[in-house]
Design a protein around this motif. Structure first.
Motif, PDB file in Angstrom:
ATOM      1  N   TYR A  85       4.225  45.712  11.801  1.00 37.35           N
ATOM      2  CA  TYR A  85       3.093  45.120  12.514  1.00 37.35           C
ATOM      3  C   TYR A  85       1.753  45.751  12.130  1.00 37.35           C
ATOM      4  CZ  TYR A  85       7.101  43.244  14.790  1.00 37.35           C
ATOM      5  OH  TYR A  85       8.299  42.601  15.002  1.00 37.35           O
ATOM      6  N   GLY A  86       1.788  46.841  11.391  1.00 35.99           N
ATOM      7  CA  GLY A  86       0.571  47.455  10.899  1.00 35.99           C
ATOM      8  C   GLY A  86       0.350  47.185   9.420  1.00 35.99           C
ATOM      9  N   THR A  87       1.226  46.385   8.823  1.00 39.35           N
ATOM     10  CA  THR A  87       1.106  46.060   7.411  1.00 39.35           C
ATOM     11  C   THR A  87      -0.083  45.122   7.190  1.00 39.35           C
ATOM     12  OG1 THR A  87       3.481  46.346   7.088  1.00 39.35           O
ATOM     13  CG2 THR A  87       2.330  45.032   5.449  1.00 39.35           C
ATOM     14  N   VAL A  88      -0.836  45.387   6.113  1.00 35.57           N
ATOM     15  CA  VAL A  88      -2.018  44.590   5.779  1.00 35.57           C
ATOM     16  C   VAL A  88      -1.857  44.084   4.348  1.00 35.57           C
ATOM     17  CG1 VAL A  88      -4.523  44.668   5.482  1.00 35.57           C
ATOM     18  CG2 VAL A  88      -3.444  46.001   7.312  1.00 35.57           C
ATOM     19  N   PRO A  89      -2.109  42.818   4.091  1.00 35.75           N
ATOM     20  CA  PRO A  89      -2.506  41.766   5.029  1.00 35.75           C
ATOM     21  C   PRO A  89      -1.310  41.277   5.839  1.00 35.75           C
ATOM     22  CG  PRO A  89      -2.303  40.835   2.841  1.00 35.75           C
ATOM     23  CD  PRO A  89      -2.047  42.321   2.704  1.00 35.75           C
ATOM     24  N   LEU A 129      -0.337  36.851  -2.203  1.00 34.84           N
ATOM     25  CA  LEU A 129      -0.626  38.130  -2.868  1.00 34.84           C
ATOM     26  C   LEU A 129      -0.693  37.927  -4.380  1.00 34.84           C
ATOM     27  CD1 LEU A 129       1.991  40.399  -1.008  1.00 34.84           C
ATOM     28  CD2 LEU A 129      -0.456  40.185  -0.492  1.00 34.84           C
ATOM     29  N   PRO A 130      -1.494  38.737  -5.082  1.00 37.28           N
ATOM     30  CA  PRO A 130      -1.537  38.629  -6.543  1.00 37.28           C
ATOM     31  C   PRO A 130      -0.255  39.141  -7.204  1.00 37.28           C
ATOM     32  CG  PRO A 130      -2.949  40.419  -5.790  1.00 37.28           C
ATOM     33  CD  PRO A 130      -2.468  39.697  -4.570  1.00 37.28           C
ATOM     34  N   ASP A 131       0.450  40.060  -6.527  1.00 42.51           N
ATOM     35  CA  ASP A 131       1.760  40.515  -6.993  1.00 42.51           C
ATOM     36  C   ASP A 131       2.554  40.991  -5.785  1.00 42.51           C
ATOM     37  OD1 ASP A 131       1.562  43.571  -6.731  1.00 42.51           O
ATOM     38  OD2 ASP A 131      -0.166  43.142  -8.028  1.00 42.51           O
ATOM     39  N   GLY A 132       3.860  41.174  -5.953  1.00 40.92           N
ATOM     40  CA  GLY A 132       4.769  41.455  -4.851  1.00 40.92           C
ATOM     41  C   GLY A 132       4.466  42.695  -4.034  1.00 40.92           C
ATOM     42  N   TYR A 184       0.345  44.933  -0.908  1.00 43.64           N
ATOM     43  CA  TYR A 184       0.116  45.076   0.534  1.00 43.64           C
ATOM     44  C   TYR A 184       0.233  46.555   0.876  1.00 43.64           C
ATOM     45  CZ  TYR A 184       5.207  45.337   0.852  1.00 43.64           C
ATOM     46  OH  TYR A 184       6.516  45.700   0.677  1.00 43.64           O
ATOM     47  N   ALA A 185      -0.271  46.925   2.053  1.00 44.89           N
ATOM     48  CA  ALA A 185      -0.247  48.335   2.462  1.00 44.89           C
ATOM     49  C   ALA A 185       0.448  48.476   3.809  1.00 44.89           C
ATOM     50  CB  ALA A 185      -1.671  48.868   2.557  1.00 44.89           C
TER      51      ALA A 185
END
Length: 197
Positions: free
Chosen positions: A126-130, A136-139, A142-143
């Motif tokens: 639930y804190g993952t962004v985006p 996404l440009p690649d798999g 994300y953070a």
């Protein structure tokens, strides 16, 4: 000869077995742990995805799953709360389908209790962004949160979905003959009847 379970020719027994299997699923003890949840997309088309069964309350006829407020399923339920859940355990040869009304809980006592009961690795999502579903440009573009404060900062995105059954359909597959039943709670009196399999 195949030994038949006690619920085989017992409507009340079928309903009790359905709820028992769902309870086991919520406790990670049966194939019902990861059912499919169906919602209606904003275009009116059905949307289906696998979810994790987190809680069951047979007295209130509810099942509980979790989602991200940024997800399509949260937006779909907010727009149209009609939903369905499908669970099948191939080992037990049992299927349960639930149709009813889903309610979203966010940043309330229900959500806080479910958040506190969740494992830390589940909270990270639930804190993952985006947010879920973002192109996404690649798999790996994300953070994920890196510390406890960042994980806790994801709580505002955490949602609990509580689905209240208006209809529950039970199917047991057996060589001597299948058993199918439907239970409804959409009138003054609960309904129960056998169905042709």
């Amino acid at each position: 000869m195949t030994e038949l379970p006690p619920f085989y020719d017992d409507l009340a027994g079928c309903l009790a077995e359905a709820w028992r299997r769902l309870e086991e699923g919520a406790a990670h003890q049966s194939g019902f742990h990861t059912p499919a949840l169906a919602t209606l997309g904003r275009d009116g088309a059905p949307r289906l995805r696998t979810v994790v069964l987190r809680g069951v309350d047979r007295d209130s006829r509810t099942v509980r799953v979790h989602c991200d407020a940024r997800s399509d399923k949260a937006a779909e339920i907010a727009a149209d709360p009609r939903a369905a859940l499908h669970a099948y355990d191939p080992k037990a040869k049992l299927q349960v389908r639930i149709e009813g009304i889903a309610r979203l809980h966010g940043q309330d006592a229900v959500a806080r209790a479910a958040w506190e009961a969740s494992r830390p690795m589940s909270r990270v999502c639930y804190g993952t962004v985006p947010g879920p579903g973002t192109p996404l440009p690649d798999g790996g573009a994300y953070a994920q949160p890196r510390d406890e404060a960042a994980v806790e900062a994801g709580f505002p995105a955490f949602r609990v979905i509580v689905l209240t059954a208006a209809r529950l359909e039970f199917l047991y597959l057996a060589r001597p003959g299948h058993r199918r039943a439907v239970f409804t709670w959409d009138g003054e009196e609960p309904g129960a009847t056998w169905l042709a399999p």
